[in-house]
Design a protein around this motif. Structure first.
Motif, PDB file in Angstrom:
ATOM      1  N   GLY A  12      -5.577  -7.460  -1.532  1.00 25.44           N
ATOM      2  CA  GLY A  12      -4.564  -7.527  -0.490  1.00 25.44           C
ATOM      3  C   GLY A  12      -5.124  -7.290   0.893  1.00 25.44           C
ATOM      4  N   ASP A  13      -4.288  -7.551   1.854  1.00 26.15           N
ATOM      5  CA  ASP A  13      -4.601  -7.377   3.262  1.00 26.15           C
ATOM      6  C   ASP A  13      -4.393  -5.910   3.645  1.00 26.15           C
ATOM      7  OD1 ASP A  13      -4.854  -8.625   6.096  1.00 26.15           O
ATOM      8  OD2 ASP A  13      -3.006  -7.420   6.178  1.00 26.15           O
ATOM      9  N   ILE A  14      -5.359  -5.328   4.343  1.00 24.18           N
ATOM     10  CA  ILE A  14      -5.268  -3.904   4.693  1.00 24.18           C
ATOM     11  C   ILE A  14      -4.011  -3.597   5.509  1.00 24.18           C
ATOM     12  CG2 ILE A  14      -6.704  -4.067   6.774  1.00 24.18           C
ATOM     13  CD1 ILE A  14      -7.854  -1.273   5.937  1.00 24.18           C
ATOM     14  N   ASP A  15      -3.621  -4.492   6.411  1.00 25.93           N
ATOM     15  CA  ASP A  15      -2.439  -4.231   7.235  1.00 25.93           C
ATOM     16  C   ASP A  15      -1.161  -4.229   6.404  1.00 25.93           C
ATOM     17  OD1 ASP A  15      -3.759  -3.894   9.740  1.00 25.93           O
ATOM     18  OD2 ASP A  15      -4.061  -6.064   9.812  1.00 25.93           O
ATOM     19  N   LYS A  16      -1.084  -5.109   5.403  1.00 27.23           N
ATOM     20  CA  LYS A  16       0.097  -5.136   4.533  1.00 27.23           C
ATOM     21  C   LYS A  16       0.138  -3.909   3.628  1.00 27.23           C
ATOM     22  CE  LYS A  16       0.577 -10.068   4.786  1.00 27.23           C
ATOM     23  NZ  LYS A  16       0.411 -11.365   4.160  1.00 27.23           N
ATOM     24  N   ALA A  19       1.206  -1.030   5.774  1.00 26.38           N
ATOM     25  CA  ALA A  19       2.640  -1.066   6.078  1.00 26.38           C
ATOM     26  C   ALA A  19       3.459  -0.464   4.937  1.00 26.38           C
ATOM     27  CB  ALA A  19       3.084  -2.496   6.366  1.00 26.38           C
ATOM     28  N   VAL A  20       3.074  -0.745   3.705  1.00 28.04           N
ATOM     29  CA  VAL A  20       3.786  -0.190   2.557  1.00 28.04           C
ATOM     30  C   VAL A  20       3.479   1.301   2.416  1.00 28.04           C
ATOM     31  CG1 VAL A  20       4.030  -0.265   0.037  1.00 28.04           C
ATOM     32  CG2 VAL A  20       3.881  -2.396   1.340  1.00 28.04           C
ATOM     33  N   PHE A  21       2.210   1.668   2.555  1.00 29.65           N
ATOM     34  CA  PHE A  21       1.762   3.042   2.336  1.00 29.65           C
ATOM     35  C   PHE A  21       2.272   4.010   3.400  1.00 29.65           C
ATOM     36  CE2 PHE A  21      -2.331   5.046   0.334  1.00 29.65           C
ATOM     37  CZ  PHE A  21      -1.571   5.579  -0.689  1.00 29.65           C
ATOM     38  N   THR A  22       2.759   3.491   4.519  1.00 31.22           N
ATOM     39  CA  THR A  22       3.283   4.351   5.585  1.00 31.22           C
ATOM     40  C   THR A  22       4.794   4.185   5.769  1.00 31.22           C
ATOM     41  OG1 THR A  22       2.704   2.704   7.274  1.00 31.22           O
ATOM     42  CG2 THR A  22       1.081   4.441   6.812  1.00 31.22           C
ATOM     43  N   ASP A  23       5.423   3.409   4.922  1.00 33.11           N
ATOM     44  CA  ASP A  23       6.879   3.249   4.943  1.00 33.11           C
ATOM     45  C   ASP A  23       7.457   4.333   4.033  1.00 33.11           C
ATOM     46  OD1 ASP A  23       9.478   2.405   5.108  1.00 33.11           O
ATOM     47  OD2 ASP A  23       9.104   0.395   4.299  1.00 33.11           O
ATOM     48  N   PHE A  24       7.348   5.569   4.499  1.00 34.74           N
ATOM     49  CA  PHE A  24       7.562   6.747   3.665  1.00 34.74           C
ATOM     50  C   PHE A  24       8.922   6.757   2.974  1.00 34.74           C
ATOM     51  CE2 PHE A  24       8.221  11.218   2.690  1.00 34.74           C
ATOM     52  CZ  PHE A  24       7.007  11.533   2.106  1.00 34.74           C
ATOM     53  N   ALA A  25       9.974   6.447   3.705  1.00 36.42           N
ATOM     54  CA  ALA A  25      11.321   6.536   3.139  1.00 36.42           C
ATOM     55  C   ALA A  25      11.542   5.552   1.994  1.00 36.42           C
ATOM     56  CB  ALA A  25      12.364   6.314   4.231  1.00 36.42           C
ATOM     57  N   VAL A  66      -2.682  10.268  11.665  1.00 37.83           N
ATOM     58  CA  VAL A  66      -2.439   8.842  11.451  1.00 37.83           C
ATOM     59  C   VAL A  66      -3.517   8.074  12.198  1.00 37.83           C
ATOM     60  CG1 VAL A  66      -0.856   6.905  11.802  1.00 37.83           C
ATOM     61  CG2 VAL A  66       0.075   9.168  11.227  1.00 37.83           C
ATOM     62  N   GLU A  67      -4.314   7.317  11.445  1.00 36.95           N
ATOM     63  CA  GLU A  67      -5.362   6.463  12.014  1.00 36.95           C
ATOM     64  C   GLU A  67      -5.165   5.061  11.439  1.00 36.95           C
ATOM     65  OE1 GLU A  67      -9.169   8.217  11.108  1.00 36.95           O
ATOM     66  OE2 GLU A  67      -8.581  10.149  11.957  1.00 36.95           O
ATOM     67  N   SER A  68      -4.240   4.325  12.040  1.00 35.97           N
ATOM     68  CA  SER A  68      -3.877   3.001  11.543  1.00 35.97           C
ATOM     69  C   SER A  68      -5.055   2.038  11.646  1.00 35.97           C
ATOM     70  CB  SER A  68      -2.707   2.489  12.385  1.00 35.97           C
ATOM     71  OG  SER A  68      -2.336   1.202  11.995  1.00 35.97           O
ATOM     72  N   PRO A  69      -5.322   1.246  10.630  1.00 35.59           N
ATOM     73  CA  PRO A  69      -4.727   1.163   9.303  1.00 35.59           C
ATOM     74  C   PRO A  69      -5.596   1.819   8.226  1.00 35.59           C
ATOM     75  CG  PRO A  69      -5.978  -0.836   9.659  1.00 35.59           C
ATOM     76  CD  PRO A  69      -6.203   0.075  10.873  1.00 35.59           C
ATOM     77  N   ASN A  70      -6.292   2.891   8.572  1.00 37.19           N
ATOM     78  CA  ASN A  70      -7.290   3.421   7.642  1.00 37.19           C
ATOM     79  C   ASN A  70      -6.995   4.774   7.005  1.00 37.19           C
ATOM     80  OD1 ASN A  70      -9.091   1.900  10.012  1.00 37.19           O
ATOM     81  ND2 ASN A  70      -9.551   1.351   7.900  1.00 37.19           N
ATOM     82  N   ARG A  71      -6.179   5.604   7.651  1.00 39.10           N
ATOM     83  CA  ARG A  71      -6.005   6.940   7.090  1.00 39.10           C
ATOM     84  C   ARG A  71      -4.709   7.569   7.581  1.00 39.10           C
ATOM     85  NH1 ARG A  71     -10.100  12.108   7.915  1.00 39.10           N
ATOM     86  NH2 ARG A  71      -9.003  13.508   6.494  1.00 39.10           N
TER      87      ARG A  71
END
Length: 140
Positions: A12-16, A19-25, A66-71
């Protein structure tokens, strides 16, 4: 301190994936371990998060890094200590990303995590990461 975790290579694409991994709710929508997850605002350091995983007590914590998109890192208080959960994403080759989830337990509950929670959580990390990959693909 007690530390444990796991990593997987995901398609998969790191940005996608990010996006899922940080969509906490929305964690309970795709992660089979999550019963409840809430965040009090944007996904930024200082945000308060609340979550409960199946078979484990729920808790409250803070997004600390938060270090988008890595950590991204979340930290929750424990009696006399803290639980730190790091999430890492690293591109490795053509359309693949190494995703790592690492837990650090500090304080007197270290032994409880080592004997009880840690082994159960460690077994479930691969399920969570596989679900992350599927959800990122589903969201396209």
């Amino acid at each position: 301190m007690y530390e444990f975790g796991d990593e997987q290579i995901l398609q998969g694409d790191i940005d996608k994936l990010w996006a899922v991994f940080t969509d906490f709710a929305r964690f309970p929508d795709w992660d089979p371990r999550e019963e409840m997850a809430e965040i009090d605002g944007p996904f930024v350091p200082g945000a308060t998060i609340r979550s409960k995983q199946k078979g484990n007590p729920g808790g409250t914590g803070k997004i600390t890094r938060v270090e988008s998109p890595n950590r991204w890192t979340g930290e929750s208080p424990l009696p006399g200590g803290k639980l730190v959960i790091d999430h890492f994403l690293e591109p490795v080759r053509d359309g693949k990303v190494k995703v790592t989830k690492r837990y650090q337990v500090h304080g007197p509950l270290t032994l409880v995590f080592r004997l009880y929670f840690g082994p159960r959580v460690r077994k479930s990390i691969s399920t969570t990461l596989t679900a992350l990959e599927r959800e990122a693909q589903r969201r396209g």
